[in-house]
Design a protein around this motif. Structure first.
Motif, PDB file in Angstrom:
ATOM      1  N   ALA A   1      33.821  30.207  45.737  1.00 56.50           N
ATOM      2  CA  ALA A   1      35.145  29.921  46.109  1.00 56.50           C
ATOM      3  C   ALA A   1      35.498  31.154  46.664  1.00 56.50           C
ATOM      4  N   PHE A   2      36.732  31.116  45.668  1.00 56.05           N
ATOM      5  CA  PHE A   2      38.004  32.222  46.226  1.00 56.05           C
ATOM      6  C   PHE A   2      37.492  33.840  45.805  1.00 56.05           C
ATOM      7  N   GLY A   3      36.201  34.004  45.749  1.00 52.56           N
ATOM      8  CA  GLY A   3      35.623  35.344  45.337  1.00 52.56           C
ATOM      9  C   GLY A   3      35.522  35.987  43.567  1.00 52.56           C
ATOM     10  N   ALA A   4      35.106  36.934  43.167  1.00 52.24           N
ATOM     11  CA  ALA A   4      35.192  37.300  41.852  1.00 52.24           C
ATOM     12  C   ALA A   4      36.591  38.132  41.891  1.00 52.24           C
ATOM     13  N   ALA A   5      37.298  38.148  40.958  1.00 54.02           N
ATOM     14  CA  ALA A   5      37.989  39.401  40.095  1.00 54.02           C
ATOM     15  C   ALA A   5      38.185  40.636  40.593  1.00 54.02           C
ATOM     16  N   SER A   6      38.069  41.411  40.771  1.00 56.49           N
ATOM     17  CA  SER A   6      37.827  43.042  41.385  1.00 56.49           C
ATOM     18  C   SER A   6      38.850  43.943  40.715  1.00 56.49           C
ATOM     19  N   PRO A   7      37.894  44.728  39.461  1.00 55.82           N
ATOM     20  CA  PRO A   7      39.848  45.417  39.046  1.00 55.82           C
ATOM     21  C   PRO A   7      40.028  46.542  39.998  1.00 55.82           C
ATOM     22  N   ASP A   8      39.764  46.955  41.187  1.00 54.71           N
ATOM     23  CA  ASP A   8      39.691  47.529  41.926  1.00 54.71           C
ATOM     24  C   ASP A   8      41.471  46.794  42.664  1.00 54.71           C
ATOM     25  N   MET A   9      41.337  45.702  42.686  1.00 61.35           N
ATOM     26  CA  MET A   9      42.548  44.696  42.993  1.00 61.35           C
ATOM     27  C   MET A   9      43.485  45.016  42.140  1.00 61.35           C
ATOM     28  N   ILE A  10      44.227  45.310  41.130  1.00 63.34           N
ATOM     29  CA  ILE A  10      45.114  46.137  40.121  1.00 63.34           C
ATOM     30  C   ILE A  10      45.331  47.195  40.315  1.00 63.34           C
ATOM     31  N   GLN A  11      46.476  47.434  40.517  1.00 59.54           N
ATOM     32  CA  GLN A  11      47.451  48.394  40.632  1.00 59.54           C
ATOM     33  C   GLN A  11      48.591  48.300  39.848  1.00 59.54           C
ATOM     34  N   TYR A  12      49.168  49.707  39.759  1.00 55.58           N
ATOM     35  CA  TYR A  12      49.769  50.292  38.792  1.00 55.58           C
ATOM     36  C   TYR A  12      50.961  51.051  39.509  1.00 55.58           C
ATOM     37  N   PHE A  13      52.372  50.718  39.410  1.00 55.70           N
ATOM     38  CA  PHE A  13      53.492  51.165  39.456  1.00 55.70           C
ATOM     39  C   PHE A  13      54.365  51.731  38.424  1.00 55.70           C
ATOM     40  N   SER A  14      55.475  52.705  39.087  1.00 54.55           N
ATOM     41  CA  SER A  14      55.952  52.905  37.805  1.00 54.55           C
ATOM     42  C   SER A  14      56.857  52.409  37.881  1.00 54.55           C
ATOM     43  N   ARG A  15      58.440  51.739  37.003  1.00 59.80           N
ATOM     44  CA  ARG A  15      59.615  50.569  37.249  1.00 59.80           C
ATOM     45  C   ARG A  15      60.424  51.435  38.771  1.00 59.80           C
ATOM     46  N   ARG A  16      60.443  52.887  38.494  1.00 57.68           N
ATOM     47  CA  ARG A  16      61.112  53.035  39.890  1.00 57.68           C
ATOM     48  C   ARG A  16      61.083  52.340  40.821  1.00 57.68           C
ATOM     49  N   ASP A  17      59.058  51.691  41.695  1.00 58.48           N
ATOM     50  CA  ASP A  17      58.954  51.547  42.522  1.00 58.48           C
ATOM     51  C   ASP A  17      60.084  50.075  42.625  1.00 58.48           C
ATOM     52  N   PHE A  18      60.300  49.477  41.945  1.00 57.77           N
ATOM     53  CA  PHE A  18      61.056  48.273  41.730  1.00 57.77           C
ATOM     54  C   PHE A  18      62.449  47.717  41.939  1.00 57.77           C
ATOM     55  N   VAL A  19      63.068  49.693  41.427  1.00 53.84           N
ATOM     56  CA  VAL A  19      64.024  49.605  42.808  1.00 53.84           C
ATOM     57  C   VAL A  19      64.851  49.110  42.672  1.00 53.84           C
ATOM     58  N   GLN A  20      64.762  48.489  44.187  1.00 51.88           N
ATOM     59  CA  GLN A  20      65.266  47.193  44.968  1.00 51.88           C
ATOM     60  C   GLN A  20      64.885  46.169  45.253  1.00 51.88           C
ATOM     61  N   ALA A  21      63.783  45.898  44.270  1.00 52.02           N
ATOM     62  CA  ALA A  21      63.328  44.568  44.154  1.00 52.02           C
ATOM     63  C   ALA A  21      64.060  43.717  43.038  1.00 52.02           C
ATOM     64  N   GLY A  22      64.398  44.670  42.114  1.00 47.47           N
ATOM     65  CA  GLY A  22      65.416  44.272  40.914  1.00 47.47           C
ATOM     66  C   GLY A  22      64.118  43.922  39.360  1.00 47.47           C
ATOM     67  N   GLU A  23      64.667  43.682  38.786  1.00 43.31           N
ATOM     68  CA  GLU A  23      63.454  43.799  37.400  1.00 43.31           C
ATOM     69  C   GLU A  23      62.970  43.163  37.647  1.00 43.31           C
ATOM     70  N   PRO A  24      61.155  43.058  37.366  1.00 42.41           N
ATOM     71  CA  PRO A  24      60.162  42.469  37.727  1.00 42.41           C
ATOM     72  C   PRO A  24      59.684  41.484  36.389  1.00 42.41           C
ATOM     73  N   GLU A  25      59.117  40.459  36.729  1.00 41.07           N
ATOM     74  CA  GLU A  25      59.250  39.744  35.032  1.00 41.07           C
ATOM     75  C   GLU A  25      57.905  38.997  35.197  1.00 41.07           C
ATOM     76  N   ILE A  26      56.789  39.081  33.780  1.00 48.26           N
ATOM     77  CA  ILE A  26      55.261  39.114  33.774  1.00 48.26           C
ATOM     78  C   ILE A  26      55.535  37.794  34.506  1.00 48.26           C
ATOM     79  N   GLY A  27      54.071  37.778  35.252  1.00 52.68           N
ATOM     80  CA  GLY A  27      53.803  36.296  35.854  1.00 52.68           C
ATOM     81  C   GLY A  27      54.025  35.774  37.163  1.00 52.68           C
ATOM     82  N   ALA A  28      55.393  37.239  37.916  1.00 53.32           N
ATOM     83  CA  ALA A  28      55.860  36.336  38.986  1.00 53.32           C
ATOM     84  C   ALA A  28      55.054  37.125  39.978  1.00 53.32           C
ATOM     85  N   ILE A  29      55.286  36.474  40.862  1.00 50.89           N
ATOM     86  CA  ILE A  29      54.273  36.546  42.232  1.00 50.89           C
ATOM     87  C   ILE A  29      55.246  37.484  43.427  1.00 50.89           C
TER      88      ILE A  29
END
Length: 156
Positions: A70-98
């Motif tokens: 169907a849509f493939g297996a979930a890959s751990p390689d597709m999980i990325q980690y960012f610093s909060r400062r990477d989101f300064v322009q985008a605003g405060e992220p919320e869990i579950g937000a796309i």
């Protein structure tokens, strides 16, 4: 025009995708707008194309596909980690937000915010339905439909 779905057919379908718990993940019936797919163009998984082959206009087909078909297996390689400062322009992220992220080549990729821990933000770039068995309910409305605004070019 053929009377059944072939390897290079365009098909106009209504579909509903359900998860194993019975919840609806997506449905074209909800908005009344069918989807147009072309087999062989790479947009559908091999498993889904196989399930469509041979269907005729008016056919309704229910089937399940495991994650790898169907849509493939979930890959751990597709999980990325960012610093909060990477989101300064985008605003405060919320869990579950796309959110849309710009990749190396300039293409945009949707990512789901999975965890926020101190200065670290975990983003999952797997397809939202990756790793899940999907129940498909498909109705074939038309095979190789004549679309408005397209014209056949006579040869010779």
């Amino acid at each position: 025009m053929t009377d059944s779905v072939q390897r290079d057919s365009a098909v106009l379908v209504h579909f509903t995708l359900k998860l194993e718990d019975g919840s609806t993940a997506e449905s074209t019936r909800a908005n009344g707008k069918p989807a147009l797919f072309r087999l062989g163009d790479g947009s559908l998984s091999e498993g889904l194309e196989q399930a469509l082959l041979g269907l005729k206009t008016g056919d309704k087909h229910n089937f399940s596909l495991p994650p790898e078909s169907a849509f493939g297996a979930a890959s751990p390689d597709m999980i990325q980690y960012f610093s909060r400062r990477d989101f300064v322009q985008a605003g405060e992220p919320e869990i579950g937000a796309i959110m849309l992220f710009t990749g190396m080549g300039g293409s945009e990729m949707p990512g789901v915010i999975r965890e926020i821990s101190g200065d670290s933000i975990t983003v999952d770039f797997n397809h939202p339905l990756a790793g899940q068995t999907i129940q498909f309910d498909i109705e074939v409305l038309e095979i190789d439909p004549v679309l408005e605004g397209t014209h056949a070019n006579p040869v010779g």
